[in-house]
Design a protein around this motif. Structure first.
Motif, PDB file in Angstrom:
ATOM      1  N   GLY A   1     -33.152  18.585 152.983  1.00 26.73           N
ATOM      2  CA  GLY A   1     -33.439  17.544 152.017  1.00 26.73           C
ATOM      3  C   GLY A   1     -32.254  17.325 151.090  1.00 26.73           C
ATOM      4  O   GLY A   1     -31.363  18.168 150.990  1.00 26.73           O
ATOM      5  N   VAL A   2     -32.254  16.181 150.426  1.00 28.81           N
ATOM      6  CA  VAL A   2     -31.204  15.818 149.483  1.00 28.81           C
ATOM      7  C   VAL A   2     -31.736  15.992 148.067  1.00 28.81           C
ATOM      8  O   VAL A   2     -32.791  15.449 147.727  1.00 28.81           O
ATOM      9  CB  VAL A   2     -30.756  14.352 149.696  1.00 28.81           C
ATOM     10  CG1 VAL A   2     -29.729  13.955 148.643  1.00 28.81           C
ATOM     11  CG2 VAL A   2     -30.187  14.155 151.098  1.00 28.81           C
ATOM     12  N   VAL A   3     -30.999  16.716 147.238  1.00 29.66           N
ATOM     13  CA  VAL A   3     -31.368  16.878 145.833  1.00 29.66           C
ATOM     14  C   VAL A   3     -30.852  15.659 145.070  1.00 29.66           C
ATOM     15  O   VAL A   3     -29.667  15.329 145.133  1.00 29.66           O
ATOM     16  CB  VAL A   3     -30.772  18.166 145.237  1.00 29.66           C
ATOM     17  CG1 VAL A   3     -31.252  18.349 143.796  1.00 29.66           C
ATOM     18  CG2 VAL A   3     -31.149  19.377 146.079  1.00 29.66           C
ATOM     19  N   ASN A   4     -31.742  14.995 144.349  1.00 24.77           N
ATOM     20  CA  ASN A   4     -31.342  13.823 143.588  1.00 24.77           C
ATOM     21  C   ASN A   4     -30.301  14.196 142.545  1.00 24.77           C
ATOM     22  O   ASN A   4     -30.406  15.223 141.877  1.00 24.77           O
ATOM     23  CB  ASN A   4     -32.570  13.210 142.902  1.00 24.77           C
ATOM     24  CG  ASN A   4     -32.297  11.829 142.355  1.00 24.77           C
ATOM     25  OD1 ASN A   4     -31.490  11.644 141.455  1.00 24.77           O
ATOM     26  ND2 ASN A   4     -32.992  10.853 142.908  1.00 24.77           N
ATOM     27  N   SER A   5     -29.280  13.347 142.403  1.00 28.55           N
ATOM     28  CA  SER A   5     -28.183  13.636 141.485  1.00 28.55           C
ATOM     29  C   SER A   5     -28.646  13.799 140.045  1.00 28.55           C
ATOM     30  O   SER A   5     -27.985  14.459 139.238  1.00 28.55           O
ATOM     31  CB  SER A   5     -27.122  12.532 141.567  1.00 28.55           C
ATOM     32  OG  SER A   5     -27.675  11.278 141.226  1.00 28.55           O
ATOM     33  N   GLY A   6     -29.788  13.189 139.703  1.00 28.26           N
ATOM     34  CA  GLY A   6     -30.319  13.327 138.355  1.00 28.26           C
ATOM     35  C   GLY A   6     -30.604  14.768 137.968  1.00 28.26           C
ATOM     36  O   GLY A   6     -30.561  15.133 136.784  1.00 28.26           O
ATOM     37  N   VAL A   7     -30.895  15.627 138.946  1.00 27.14           N
ATOM     38  CA  VAL A   7     -31.134  17.048 138.668  1.00 27.14           C
ATOM     39  C   VAL A   7     -29.912  17.660 138.006  1.00 27.14           C
ATOM     40  O   VAL A   7     -30.020  18.431 137.035  1.00 27.14           O
ATOM     41  CB  VAL A   7     -31.489  17.798 139.971  1.00 27.14           C
ATOM     42  CG1 VAL A   7     -31.477  19.309 139.750  1.00 27.14           C
ATOM     43  CG2 VAL A   7     -32.847  17.345 140.493  1.00 27.14           C
ATOM     44  N   TYR A   8     -28.727  17.306 138.501  1.00 27.51           N
ATOM     45  CA  TYR A   8     -27.484  17.825 137.933  1.00 27.51           C
ATOM     46  C   TYR A   8     -27.116  17.103 136.637  1.00 27.51           C
ATOM     47  O   TYR A   8     -26.813  17.732 135.621  1.00 27.51           O
ATOM     48  CB  TYR A   8     -26.357  17.693 138.951  1.00 27.51           C
ATOM     49  CG  TYR A   8     -24.987  18.013 138.403  1.00 27.51           C
ATOM     50  CD1 TYR A   8     -24.692  19.279 137.912  1.00 27.51           C
ATOM     51  CD2 TYR A   8     -23.993  17.047 138.364  1.00 27.51           C
ATOM     52  CE1 TYR A   8     -23.437  19.578 137.392  1.00 27.51           C
ATOM     53  CE2 TYR A   8     -22.733  17.332 137.861  1.00 27.51           C
ATOM     54  CZ  TYR A   8     -22.469  18.593 137.376  1.00 27.51           C
ATOM     55  OH  TYR A   8     -21.225  18.878 136.865  1.00 27.51           O
ATOM     56  N   TYR A   9     -27.166  15.769 136.660  1.00 26.93           N
ATOM     57  CA  TYR A   9     -26.748  15.000 135.489  1.00 26.93           C
ATOM     58  C   TYR A   9     -27.574  15.325 134.260  1.00 26.93           C
ATOM     59  O   TYR A   9     -27.061  15.391 133.143  1.00 26.93           O
ATOM     60  CB  TYR A   9     -26.844  13.498 135.777  1.00 26.93           C
ATOM     61  CG  TYR A   9     -25.719  12.963 136.633  1.00 26.93           C
ATOM     62  CD1 TYR A   9     -24.393  13.311 136.389  1.00 26.93           C
ATOM     63  CD2 TYR A   9     -25.975  12.085 137.682  1.00 26.93           C
ATOM     64  CE1 TYR A   9     -23.369  12.810 137.168  1.00 26.93           C
ATOM     65  CE2 TYR A   9     -24.948  11.579 138.468  1.00 26.93           C
ATOM     66  CZ  TYR A   9     -23.642  11.946 138.204  1.00 26.93           C
ATOM     67  OH  TYR A   9     -22.625  11.447 138.977  1.00 26.93           O
ATOM     68  N   TYR A  10     -28.883  15.529 134.449  1.00 26.77           N
ATOM     69  CA  TYR A  10     -29.776  15.713 133.304  1.00 26.77           C
ATOM     70  C   TYR A  10     -30.320  17.132 133.209  1.00 26.77           C
ATOM     71  O   TYR A  10     -31.257  17.387 132.456  1.00 26.77           O
ATOM     72  CB  TYR A  10     -30.898  14.671 133.355  1.00 26.77           C
ATOM     73  CG  TYR A  10     -30.340  13.291 133.565  1.00 26.77           C
ATOM     74  CD1 TYR A  10     -29.414  12.770 132.668  1.00 26.77           C
ATOM     75  CD2 TYR A  10     -30.673  12.539 134.678  1.00 26.77           C
ATOM     76  CE1 TYR A  10     -28.836  11.531 132.878  1.00 26.77           C
ATOM     77  CE2 TYR A  10     -30.105  11.281 134.890  1.00 26.77           C
ATOM     78  CZ  TYR A  10     -29.188  10.789 133.987  1.00 26.77           C
ATOM     79  OH  TYR A  10     -28.611   9.556 134.206  1.00 26.77           O
ATOM     80  N   GLN A  11     -29.675  18.042 134.009  1.00 26.25           N
ATOM     81  CA  GLN A  11     -29.978  19.469 133.908  1.00 26.25           C
ATOM     82  C   GLN A  11     -31.476  19.739 134.022  1.00 26.25           C
ATOM     83  O   GLN A  11     -32.086  20.394 133.177  1.00 26.25           O
ATOM     84  CB  GLN A  11     -29.423  20.028 132.606  1.00 26.25           C
ATOM     85  CG  GLN A  11     -27.912  19.813 132.432  1.00 26.25           C
ATOM     86  CD  GLN A  11     -27.074  20.688 133.354  1.00 26.25           C
ATOM     87  OE1 GLN A  11     -26.909  21.870 133.117  1.00 26.25           O
ATOM     88  NE2 GLN A  11     -26.534  20.096 134.428  1.00 26.25           N
ATOM     89  N   LEU A  12     -32.056  19.211 135.105  1.00 27.68           N
ATOM     90  CA  LEU A  12     -33.492  19.366 135.315  1.00 27.68           C
ATOM     91  C   LEU A  12     -33.788  20.668 136.042  1.00 27.68           C
ATOM     92  O   LEU A  12     -32.964  21.178 136.811  1.00 27.68           O
ATOM     93  CB  LEU A  12     -34.033  18.187 136.136  1.00 27.68           C
ATOM     94  CG  LEU A  12     -33.726  16.785 135.620  1.00 27.68           C
ATOM     95  CD1 LEU A  12     -34.350  15.747 136.532  1.00 27.68           C
ATOM     96  CD2 LEU A  12     -34.227  16.607 134.191  1.00 27.68           C
TER      97      LEU A  12
END
Length: 371
Positions: free
Chosen positions: A84-95
């Motif tokens: 699966g692909v981790v959405n970039s928002g996880v990194y950008y917004y430190q989720l």
């Protein structure tokens, strides 16, 4: 659970940290593995070594890179299904990631992607065309649209419903004009969440109207994990504390795009510019824009005809990807939007900068440069 992370950069490292907190066993895959022995004490292997020595022992492979499309193609060629692909928002917004990553809403699995004919990193659209700020030289021409000019929601809904079966879009921007002028902003968000539940969403705004929004809308933005992306114009800076206070009261993710002191103009009516140079120098050539069933290369391509009509300029362009044309290869057509200039690029010259200001009675010269 044994997990492989494709991507040993900052994004992959962040995902690794979150997973190790949950006591998962990790291995990194990276095309540059020969120059990276380990990251965070975790082994880094090449794709070939992974296939030979590790594949059979891995439960899940996660792609944690920003430009993931080429890697995804390799995974399909390698016949790896549990990925699966981790959405970039996880990194950008430190989720954080879910305790059960198989149910994490920020991970897009192969089963959700395999029927898609194309991928897009980002797409945007106006929810209204007019604005409460009216910047001189607005790249969306907002100050030459009439107050109250809106974009048809039903057309948007039809387009999103259709695209959801054809294209995976990583990120979608809702903007304007000023997005918070839309009385249907909640419906736009609801539509995207219904048909593209794993697409990250931003509402792009100048921020001035945020403190005036209803509690219902602000709570809904939080509930639907929508980012509010604020361009900090001089009037915004004066009210920044109040804007931030409102957003933080509702726990909304937000970002400030930096303080704007200048704007630029670059429309050259001579049409004699090198389109490849124009594309290289353009700040918006990957701001692909959806409007009434057409995906345009940029806002100028989508909205420029309104400018030409307003100032009686004898130009008109009909360029873009018709999403409903069955003869169109969406994968190739959308890829071309990223890589190839269009005819309209010949009308984009070298940008001239000027001090930001409001323009309530705009002249065509506010967008035009001498050819």
């Amino acid at each position: 659970m044994n997990i492989a992370i494709w991507g040993a950069g900052k994004f992959g490292t962040y995902v690794c940290e979150r997973l190790k907190e949950k006591r998962h066993t990790i291995i990194f895959i990276d095309n540059n593995a020969e120059n990276i022995n380990s990251v965070m004490g975790t082994k880094v292997v090449s794709p070939a070594e992974y296939m030979k020595c590790y594949k059979s022992n891995i439960d899940v492979l996660l792609v944690a890179v920003l430009e993931w499309q080429e890697i995804w193609q390799k995974l399909c060629e390698m016949e790896i299904d549990n990925c699966g692909v981790v959405n970039s928002g996880v990194y950008y917004y430190q989720l954080n990631l879910a305790e059960d990553i198989l149910k994490d809403t920020h991970i897009v699995w192969k089963s959700e992607l395999e029927n898609k004919k194309a991928f897009m990193k980002k797409l945007e659209t106006n929810v209204v065309d007019y604005c409460n700020m009216n910047c001189r030289g607005c790249s969306h021409f907002s100050n030459i649209f009439q107050k109250g000019d809106t974009v048809g929601y039903e057309s948007f809904k039809k387009d999103i419903q259709y695209l959801s079966n054809k294209v995976f879009i990583s990120h979608f921007d809702l903007l304007g004009g000023e997005a918070f002028l839309s009385k249907q902003l909640g419906q736009y968000i609801e539509c995207l969440r219904q048909y593209m539940p794993k697409t990250s969403i931003s509402v792009v705004s100048n921020g001035l109207l945020i403190p005036k929004q209803s509690e219902e809308l602000l709570a809904y933005i939080k509930e639907k994990d929508v980012l509010v992306s604020i361009t900090e114009y001089p009037p915004t800076a004066k009210r920044k504390d109040k804007i931030i206070g409102t957003l933080e009261k509702f726990g909304i993710w937000y970002e400030f795009r930096g303080h704007v002191e200048t704007f630029g103009k670059n429309i050259d009516l001579s049409g004699k510019n090198d389109p490849y140079r124009a594309q290289r120098e353009c700040r918006e050539f990957r701001c692909h824009f959806l409007r009434n069933g057409i995906i345009y290369k940029c806002p100028f391509s989508a909205l420029g005809n309104h400018f030409f009509t307003r100032y009686e300029i004898p130009l008109h362009f009909e360029e873009g990807v018709d999403i409903y044309d069955d003869k169109t290869d969406l994968h190739k057509a959308l890829q071309a939007l990223d890589t190839d200039p269009i005819e309209q690029c010949r009308y984009c010259g070298r940008e001239e900068r000027f001090s930001w200001e409001v323009s309530m009675q705009p002249e065509s010269s506010e967008w035009l440069i001498d050819g």
